[in-house]
Design a protein around this motif. Sequence first.
Motif, short mmCIF file in Angstrom:
data_model
loop_
_atom_site.label_atom_id
_atom_site.label_comp_id
_atom_site.label_asym_id
_atom_site.label_seq_id
_atom_site.Cartn_x
_atom_site.Cartn_y
_atom_site.Cartn_z
N PRO A 119 0.82 -1.32 0.01
CA PRO A 119 -0.07 -0.04 -0.08
C PRO A 119 0.63 1.23 -0.06
N GLU A 120 2.16 1.14 0.41
CA GLU A 120 2.85 2.28 0.51
C GLU A 120 3.60 2.75 -1.03
N LEU A 121 3.08 2.17 -1.91
CA LEU A 121 3.59 2.34 -3.22
C LEU A 121 2.44 2.77 -4.06
N THR A 122 1.01 2.44 -3.58
CA THR A 122 0.04 2.93 -4.22
C THR A 122 -0.23 4.70 -4.45
N GLY A 123 -0.32 4.92 -5.75
CA GLY A 123 -0.43 6.46 -5.83
C GLY A 123 0.90 6.94 -6.20
N LYS A 124 1.90 6.39 -6.29
CA LYS A 124 3.20 7.07 -6.77
C LYS A 124 3.52 6.76 -8.39
N GLU A 125 4.26 7.57 -8.81
CA GLU A 125 4.34 7.60 -10.36
C GLU A 125 5.55 6.70 -10.85
N GLY A 127 7.29 6.11 -14.37
CA GLY A 127 7.24 6.43 -15.88
C GLY A 127 6.03 7.53 -16.07
N ASN A 128 5.02 7.02 -16.96
CA ASN A 128 3.73 8.04 -16.89
C ASN A 128 2.35 7.33 -16.47
N LEU A 129 3.00 6.15 -15.55
CA LEU A 129 1.71 5.73 -15.02
C LEU A 129 1.65 5.60 -13.58
N THR A 130 0.66 5.66 -12.89
CA THR A 130 0.41 5.40 -11.26
C THR A 130 0.06 4.11 -10.82
N ILE A 131 0.80 3.82 -9.94
CA ILE A 131 0.91 2.57 -9.31
C ILE A 131 -0.33 2.18 -8.54
N ARG A 132 -1.09 1.34 -8.93
CA ARG A 132 -2.18 0.74 -8.20
C ARG A 132 -2.00 -0.42 -7.33
N ASN A 133 -3.15 -0.46 -6.37
CA ASN A 133 -2.92 -1.67 -5.56
C ASN A 133 -3.47 -2.78 -6.25
N THR A 134 -2.87 -4.17 -5.98
CA THR A 134 -3.32 -5.26 -6.66
C THR A 134 -4.94 -5.74 -6.22
N GLU A 135 -5.57 -4.98 -5.14
CA GLU A 135 -7.08 -5.30 -4.93
C GLU A 135 -7.68 -4.67 -6.05
N GLU A 136 -7.28 -3.65 -7.12
CA GLU A 136 -7.87 -3.09 -8.21
C GLU A 136 -7.77 -4.12 -9.33
N LEU A 137 -6.87 -5.21 -9.29
CA LEU A 137 -6.59 -5.77 -10.66
C LEU A 137 -7.68 -6.20 -11.37
N GLU A 138 -8.78 -7.00 -10.58
CA GLU A 138 -9.78 -7.89 -11.29
C GLU A 138 -10.47 -6.89 -11.99
N SER A 139 -11.02 -5.92 -11.39
CA SER A 139 -11.96 -4.42 -11.93
C SER A 139 -11.11 -3.89 -13.10
N PHE A 140 -9.80 -3.59 -13.02
CA PHE A 140 -9.00 -2.93 -14.02
C PHE A 140 -9.03 -3.89 -15.45
N CYS A 141 -8.84 -4.95 -14.82
CA CYS A 141 -8.70 -6.24 -16.17
C CYS A 141 -10.10 -6.21 -16.91
N GLU A 142 -11.17 -6.25 -16.13
CA GLU A 142 -12.56 -6.27 -16.70
C GLU A 142 -12.68 -5.03 -17.39
N ALA A 143 -12.25 -3.79 -17.03
CA ALA A 143 -12.62 -2.60 -17.84
C ALA A 143 -11.47 -2.44 -19.02
N ASN A 144 -10.37 -2.91 -18.78
CA ASN A 144 -9.35 -2.67 -19.78
C ASN A 144 -8.87 -3.77 -20.86
N LYS A 145 -9.05 -4.86 -20.36
CA LYS A 145 -8.84 -6.04 -21.24
C LYS A 145 -7.52 -6.49 -21.57
N PRO A 146 -6.52 -6.21 -20.47
CA PRO A 146 -5.04 -6.53 -20.90
C PRO A 146 -4.80 -7.97 -21.49
N LEU A 147 -4.03 -7.98 -22.47
CA LEU A 147 -3.66 -9.31 -23.04
C LEU A 147 -2.41 -9.98 -22.56
N ALA A 148 -1.44 -9.23 -21.90
CA ALA A 148 -0.16 -9.58 -21.54
C ALA A 148 0.01 -9.16 -20.08
#
Length: 215
Positions: A119-125, A127-148
């Motif tokens: 959780p200490e890394l959540t919200g840190k930048e 590159g050009n992306l913000t680190i998310r907590n793995t608790e968000e992983l399922e909902s993120f994948c459902e919305a964005n459909k990553p293949l790799a």
Amino acid sequence: MSKSTVSNSVIRRLPRYYRFIGELEKQGVVRISSRELSERMGLTASQIRQDFNCFGGFGQQGYGYNVAELHSKIGEILGVDAHRPAILIGAGNLGRAIATHINFSKFGFELIGIFDSNPELTGKETGNLTIRNTEELESFCEANKPLAAVLCIPREAAAEAADKLISYGVKAFWNFSHYDLKIAHSDVTVENVHLGDSLMTLSYGLSSNRSDERD
């Protein structure tokens, strides 16, 4: 010849062909024969022709290969312009370095998310992306459909993480976890990367050279 019948050794030579021929194109080389290419790359002309024939062959007898066309066709085979969505799991030193310094779009992917369980890394930048907590992983994948997915997590977490990601629709893994993923799904691709293996191979080369010198 279908992709499924192309040997793994040929597939692993394709990125080297693509990189090397790209350098020739940058140097202004317009055409090249298989013999000239073999001399530059340290392969046999026969091997090069056999490799290219797996994909229909690209040269013209008496002319050789058009460098720009060859580079483009190999890139198409490799899918370098596909921009497949990818995520990275594990924002430690290695994960941050990969996210920051690898140009994913150059190699057929677009990095769209970075995740870590700390959780200490959540919200840190990174590159050009913000680190998310793995608790968000399922909902993120459902919305964005990553293949790799790029795995930069501890060895003991890799198998479970891969199973979850497969259930979320991930089809390919670039795995740095030091665990050889043996995925029981025929449609999932895994590239296990062991940096230590490469370093030990280098060490062997030095040891072998010293042995030859002693002889």
